[in-house]
Design a protein around this motif. Structure first.
Motif, PDB file in Angstrom:
ATOM      1  N   TYR A   1      29.348  42.829  27.134  1.00 27.88           N
ATOM      2  CA  TYR A   1      29.836  42.744  28.509  1.00 27.88           C
ATOM      3  C   TYR A   1      28.795  42.051  29.371  1.00 27.88           C
ATOM      4  O   TYR A   1      27.628  42.428  29.401  1.00 27.88           O
ATOM      5  CB  TYR A   1      30.114  44.147  29.047  1.00 27.88           C
ATOM      6  N   ASN A   2      29.207  40.997  30.087  1.00 22.85           N
ATOM      7  CA  ASN A   2      28.251  40.217  30.869  1.00 22.85           C
ATOM      8  C   ASN A   2      28.439  40.372  32.377  1.00 22.85           C
ATOM      9  O   ASN A   2      27.935  39.570  33.164  1.00 22.85           O
ATOM     10  CB  ASN A   2      28.323  38.731  30.475  1.00 22.85           C
ATOM     11  N   GLY A   3      29.166  41.423  32.778  1.00 16.51           N
ATOM     12  CA  GLY A   3      29.302  41.702  34.201  1.00 16.51           C
ATOM     13  C   GLY A   3      28.176  42.604  34.682  1.00 16.51           C
ATOM     14  O   GLY A   3      27.134  42.728  34.032  1.00 16.51           O
TER      15      GLY A   3
ATOM     16  N   ILE B   1      35.918  39.932  43.932  1.00 13.96           N
ATOM     17  CA  ILE B   1      35.144  40.572  42.875  1.00 13.96           C
ATOM     18  C   ILE B   1      36.012  41.662  42.248  1.00 13.96           C
ATOM     19  O   ILE B   1      36.429  42.601  42.925  1.00 13.96           O
ATOM     20  CB  ILE B   1      33.851  41.196  43.439  1.00 13.96           C
ATOM     21  N   SER B   2      36.294  41.525  40.965  1.00 16.28           N
ATOM     22  CA  SER B   2      37.110  42.529  40.280  1.00 16.28           C
ATOM     23  C   SER B   2      36.248  43.735  39.932  1.00 16.28           C
ATOM     24  O   SER B   2      35.130  43.598  39.445  1.00 16.28           O
ATOM     25  CB  SER B   2      37.741  41.947  39.019  1.00 16.28           C
TER      26      SER B   2
ATOM     27  N   ILE C   1      25.570  41.935  42.699  1.00 16.38           N
ATOM     28  CA  ILE C   1      26.424  40.755  42.526  1.00 16.38           C
ATOM     29  C   ILE C   1      25.600  39.476  42.670  1.00 16.38           C
ATOM     30  O   ILE C   1      25.907  38.443  42.062  1.00 16.38           O
ATOM     31  CB  ILE C   1      27.588  40.777  43.544  1.00 16.38           C
ATOM     32  N   ASN C   2      24.528  39.547  43.446  1.00 18.21           N
ATOM     33  CA  ASN C   2      23.626  38.401  43.608  1.00 18.21           C
ATOM     34  C   ASN C   2      22.507  38.381  42.568  1.00 18.21           C
ATOM     35  O   ASN C   2      21.456  37.779  42.771  1.00 18.21           O
ATOM     36  CB  ASN C   2      23.031  38.401  45.017  1.00 18.21           C
TER      37      ASN C   2
ATOM     38  N   SER D   1      31.826  40.440  54.174  1.00 18.57           N
ATOM     39  CA  SER D   1      32.086  39.226  53.389  1.00 18.57           C
ATOM     40  C   SER D   1      32.473  39.543  51.954  1.00 18.57           C
ATOM     41  O   SER D   1      32.776  38.641  51.175  1.00 18.57           O
ATOM     42  CB  SER D   1      30.832  38.332  53.398  1.00 18.57           C
ATOM     43  N   LEU D   2      32.449  40.831  51.596  1.00 15.38           N
ATOM     44  CA  LEU D   2      32.806  41.220  50.239  1.00 15.38           C
ATOM     45  C   LEU D   2      34.323  41.228  50.060  1.00 15.38           C
ATOM     46  O   LEU D   2      35.053  41.728  50.907  1.00 15.38           O
ATOM     47  CB  LEU D   2      32.270  42.618  49.912  1.00 15.38           C
ATOM     48  N   GLY D   3      34.791  40.683  48.945  1.00 19.83           N
ATOM     49  CA  GLY D   3      36.198  40.771  48.575  1.00 19.83           C
ATOM     50  C   GLY D   3      36.293  41.563  47.287  1.00 19.83           C
ATOM     51  O   GLY D   3      35.951  41.052  46.224  1.00 19.83           O
TER      52      GLY D   3
END
Length: 227
Positions: A85-87, A8-9, A130-131, A35-37
């Motif tokens: 922005y769609n993040g 995840i950036s 993020i989910n 489990s997060l990157g």
């Protein structure tokens, strides 16, 4: 068998270098222990820098402070909206007033974490947004939705005939909505913490939710409790 983490950036936006360094340390810890990157691809100290880096780097997640020169984080959210922005934007703020939380969420934030609670809440908050879910600390969710319904004129008392809680489950839910911890609920109802947890499990199952915040949000939407 090792499972490759999805990376995840992340863009850090805060005008305090020491705070950004602390967040980097937390994110590195989450990357190695969960489990997060998480990969920090940039840092910004102002609204203009945040907008510029977002347009260039397209981060998956922005961790945004609300006190940014020369305007504030609300302006940054508005500018990000203009970029389409769609993040995800997660607010990290020292502001704990209901009005600030409401303004940030209304402007497009996906979650809100108080800076003095980062050590205990940031990992869960990142995972939640993020989910594609909204993250609010349980003790502020009620206040936020009170303001939301006040400003939008929506009624909190929609039909909830399909949800059947026992009298004790209703009592536990009422205290939960007020931001009480398991220990506080147990003390108020003269039951054990284990019993509180059992009731919460039953409540979560009946509401089809998986967290305290989600339970509060759904209970308010369904009119199961009064804010």
């Amino acid at each position: 068998m090792n499972t490759k983490k999805e990376v995840i950036s992340v863009l850090l936006v805060d005008d305090e270098p020491h705070f950004r360094k602390g967040i980097r340390t937390l994110l590195n810890f989450y990357t190695t222990s969960s489990s997060l990157g998480l990969n920090v691809i940039g840092e910004a100290a102002s609204v203009e820098q945040a907008v510029k880096l977002t347009a260039e780097q397209h981060p998956t997640l922005i961790l945004l402070d609300l006190e940014l020169p020369p305007d504030d984080g609300i302006m940054a959210l508005q500018r990000l909206g203009e970029l389409s922005y769609n993040g995800k934007v997660l607010i990290l703020s020292a502001h704990q007033q209901d009005e600030w939380i409401f303004r940030a969420m209304q402007a497009g934030a996906c979650g809100y974490v108080f800076k003095d609670q980062l050590a205990t809440q940031l990992c869960e908050a990142i995972t939640t947004v993020i989910n594609n879910q909204v993250y609010l600390p349980p003790d502020v969710a009620t206040a936020f939705f009170r303001l939301f319904h006040y400003y939008t004129g929506h009624s909190l008392n929609s039909s909830h005939s399909s949800i059947h809680l026992t009298e004790r489950e209703q009592e536990v839910l009422n205290w939960l909505v007020q931001g009480a911890s398991n220990e506080q609920i147990a003390g108020n109802l003269y039951i054990t913490v284990a019993t509180v947890k059992a009731h919460l499990t039953a409540i979560f199952d009946k509401l089809s939710v998986t967290s305290r915040t989600q339970a509060i949000v759904k209970a308010l939407k369904l009119g199961l409790v009064c804010p």
